[in-house]
Design an enzyme around this catalytic site. Structure first.
Site, PDB file in Angstrom:
ATOM      1  N   LYS A  55      71.064  30.286 -41.295  1.00 24.13           N
ATOM      2  CA  LYS A  55      71.408  31.171 -42.414  1.00 24.13           C
ATOM      3  C   LYS A  55      72.493  32.129 -41.953  1.00 24.13           C
ATOM      4  CE  LYS A  55      70.493  32.103 -46.750  1.00 24.13           C
ATOM      5  NZ  LYS A  55      70.623  31.083 -47.792  1.00 24.13           N
TER       6      LYS A  55
ATOM      7  N   SER B 214      70.717  27.356 -51.678  1.00 25.75           N
ATOM      8  CA  SER B 214      69.933  28.580 -51.574  1.00 25.75           C
ATOM      9  C   SER B 214      69.240  28.862 -52.911  1.00 25.75           C
ATOM     10  CB  SER B 214      70.834  29.738 -51.138  1.00 25.75           C
ATOM     11  OG  SER B 214      70.108  30.683 -50.397  1.00 25.75           O
TER      12      SER B 214
END
Length: 627
Positions: free
Chosen positions: A203, A405
């Site tokens: 991430k 996401s």
């Protein structure tokens, strides 16, 4: 005693005011009358005069190909009245025009003009290219011409029957990937600390602010993603051009020798020698060729033609039947309401609820083109989709260029996920960023102090350091949201959170790799998703499509667009937020044309501190975009 109005000065001022006020009313009345006249003319003409045989469909694609028209200055009323193009070609409208023309007896061929195509992701290009292939399969040739081609333009041109280029043109095919800026050393220099809280080693949404270069995980992920996208691009182009596998790589590897020695530096001649284009023509030669293969328009001294946007107006929409509902989720995800081209948790949820309650809509397709955003906004949308399925209406997710996401979060509440091979998806992870500028204040000899009734009152203030207890709270919230994310994905994909964690960690995948990892059900097109929804909804082979979207604003929106047309909109509402960082770039000697990306990146630092609804904002956002 005479009143002021009766004096010479008063009469002059009164006359000037009358002139200004009358001019204003005249201008707006003329605009209004022009709109009414255009509407009446369209109604009286009934779509215009009949097409004549052997008409050429001109696919002059302007600006960007988008999933949904974006409300912006370029879409302003003044721009349309003045005849200026708004630089947005809506994907389903463009594909619909091509498909309809394929079966129109009056349309005999198509001309693809791509000089003004400036934006489209790989999955979007695949959809348009497939429509071009269907047009050719109907026995109608497609000719492409350009003054030159960049990578996205050439992808579409390669699918034409013949590819022509101007004799002074050139090709610009460079593959995927590139450089980006890393700001840690700069921020250290000015005394700004970026506190990042994340779950997922891949991430990397805010890595640019916390590192001086890409991490090994970022390098690994980027290599895999770009290699997959490039393989998809070269494979499709080589197949369309009937060239052997690997020929594009060989052409690029042969440079500069093949250009300098083989073509004498002539880029257009080189493109012909490499079989990338079929011939070199000026546009007047193109007109002559199309008049010969189609029909000549003697009055205008060109070939008989109709632009695809004009042709679109001739297609009569089907009404009164049961339908597949389509909701486009394009842009970043926010919490509340948003206009077209962006996603609001509340406004998109309302559209889904409307589709669920419409008895004529038997199934729903959610077309996702989003890098994510707010976890809360994503969950509002996911919940409404889950309720729609519970009510007995199937939901199929069709992934466009990006569905990552938060864009993947909302896809978990579906019966089926269909992605393009080049869709950027995954990025299952959560991140939060809270910048502090205590070092900057120290450098400027600025001090802040005050009294609060609890420690939370001063736990996070960008002017000071962050209280460790507050940092612990933020990380705990991010951990919780990530656990929720994995649980929802695991339930949707019929596996365990532990199994999902192995392919999550915030990593992005191409659609092809997402299929291998079980994150999507199949690879396919937008049409495949429509057909799947119709089948699940019990509709026949011929079904109506109903698009549901946020209604454009009325008079207040008109005034806003008029304001935008005058260039008063700033940076899409973020001018105030970005201004301090622009000043900072100027102070550091970094302002100028090359600072656009830096300004956009640093603008995030300003915006994330302006979230009044919650003490901090946990994001399911990949900060990624289609290459």
């Amino acid at each position: 005693m005479a009143s002021f109005k009766e004096t010479t000065g008063g009469r002059l001022l009164y006359g000037l005011w009358w002139l200004v006020d009358g001019s204003r009313r005249l201008v707006f009345n003329l605009i209004w009358l022009a709109l009414l006249a255009a509407l009446l003319w369209g109604l009286l003409q009934g779509g215009g005069p009949r097409l004549k045989p052997r008409t050429t469909l001109v696919l002059d694609i302007q600006g960007s190909i988008v999933e949904q028209r974006i409300d912006s200055a370029r879409g302003s009323l003044l721009g349309r009245v003045s005849g200026q193009d708004d630089d947005q070609a809506v994907l389903h409208e463009l594909v619909g025009a091509i498909d309809h023309a394929a079966h129109d007896e009056q349309i005999s061929q198509a001309l693809l003009l791509l000089d003004d195509l400036h934006g489209a992701g790989p999955a979007t290009l695949h959809e348009v290219a497939a429509a071009i292939d269907r047009f050719k399969a109907a026995g109608k040739p497609v000719y492409a011409w350009g003054s030159g081609y960049d990578q996205r333009q050439y992808y579409l041109a390669a699918h034409a029957s013949r590819v022509w280029m101007h004799p002074l043109g050139s090709m610009m095919v460079v593959g995927y990937g590139g450089q980006r800026d890393y700001y840690k050393d700069l921020l250290d220099r000015v005394g700004v600390t970026v506190n990042v809280f994340r779950e997922g080693k891949y991430k990397n949404a805010y890595e640019s602010f916390t590192a001086a270069g890409p991490s090994p995980e970022t390098q690994e992920s980027d290599h895999a993603l770009y290699d997959s996208l490039w393989a998809s691009w070269t494979g499709a182009v080589e197949a369309a051009r009937k060239q052997p596998a690997g020929s594009i790589a060989q052409s690029i590897d042969s440079l500069p020798a093949s250009l300098v020695d083989g073509a004498g530096g002539d880029a257009a001649k080189w493109a012909v020698a490499q079989h990338w284009v079929d011939g070199l023509k000026t546009f007047d030669e193109v007109r002559t060729a199309l008049a010969a293969s189609g029909a000549r328009d003697a009055e205008n001294k060109t070939f008989r033609q109709i632009d695809w946007t004009q042709y679109l107006g001739r297609i009569k929409p089907r009404t009164g039947e049961d339908a597949v509902g389509v909701i486009v989720a394009a842009g970043s995800i926010g919490d509340g309401r948003a206009g077209r081209g962006s996603i609001g948790g509340l406004s998109t949820a309302e559209l889904i609820r409307k589709a669920r309650e419409d008895e004529h809509i038997k199934a729903l397709v959610l077309r996702v083109d989003s890098p994510g955003g707010s976890v809360y906004g994503s969950e509002l949308i996911r919940r409404e989709l889950a309720l729609t399925r519970k009510a007995g209406k199937p939901v199929v997710v069709s992934m466009g260029d990006v569905a990552a996401s938060g864009g993947y979060w909302i896809a978990t509440a579906s019966d089926e996920i269909i992605a393009d091979a080049a869709t950027i998806t995954g990025s299952i992870g959560v991140i939060a960023m809270l910048p502090t500028a205590q070092g900057l204040y120290d450098k400027l000899s600025l001090h802040s102090a005050g009294v609060t009734t609890t420690w939370l009152g001063s736990a996070y203030d960008p002017r000071q350091g962050m209280d460790p207890r507050y940092a612990q709270m933020v990380q705990s919230g991010v951990d919780h949201d990530y656990a929720e994310f994995k649980a929802r994905v695991a339930k949707a994909r019929k596996t365990t959170p532990e199994a999902i964690d192995a392919i999550a960690q915030g990593r992005v995948w191409s659609g092809a790799d997402a299929l291998k990892n079980g994150l999507v059900d199949k690879l396919g097109s937008y049409q495949d998703a429509l057909d799947a929804a119709a089948r699940r909804g019990g509709l026949g082979g011929r079904y109506r499509i109903e698009y549901l979207e946020v209604a454009p604003g009325r008079f207040a929106q008109l005034l806003r667009r008029l304001q935008a047309g005058l260039g008063l909109d700033g940076l899409d509402g973020y001018a105030g937020a970005a201004a301090p960082w622009q000043a900072l770039l100027g102070t550091l000697g970094l302002a100028g044309p090359g600072s656009a990306q830096a300004l956009a990146d640093l603008g995030w630092l300003a915006r994330v501190t302006q979230q009044p609804q919650r003490p901090f904002l946990a994001l399911a956002h990949c900060l990624c975009a289609p290459p």
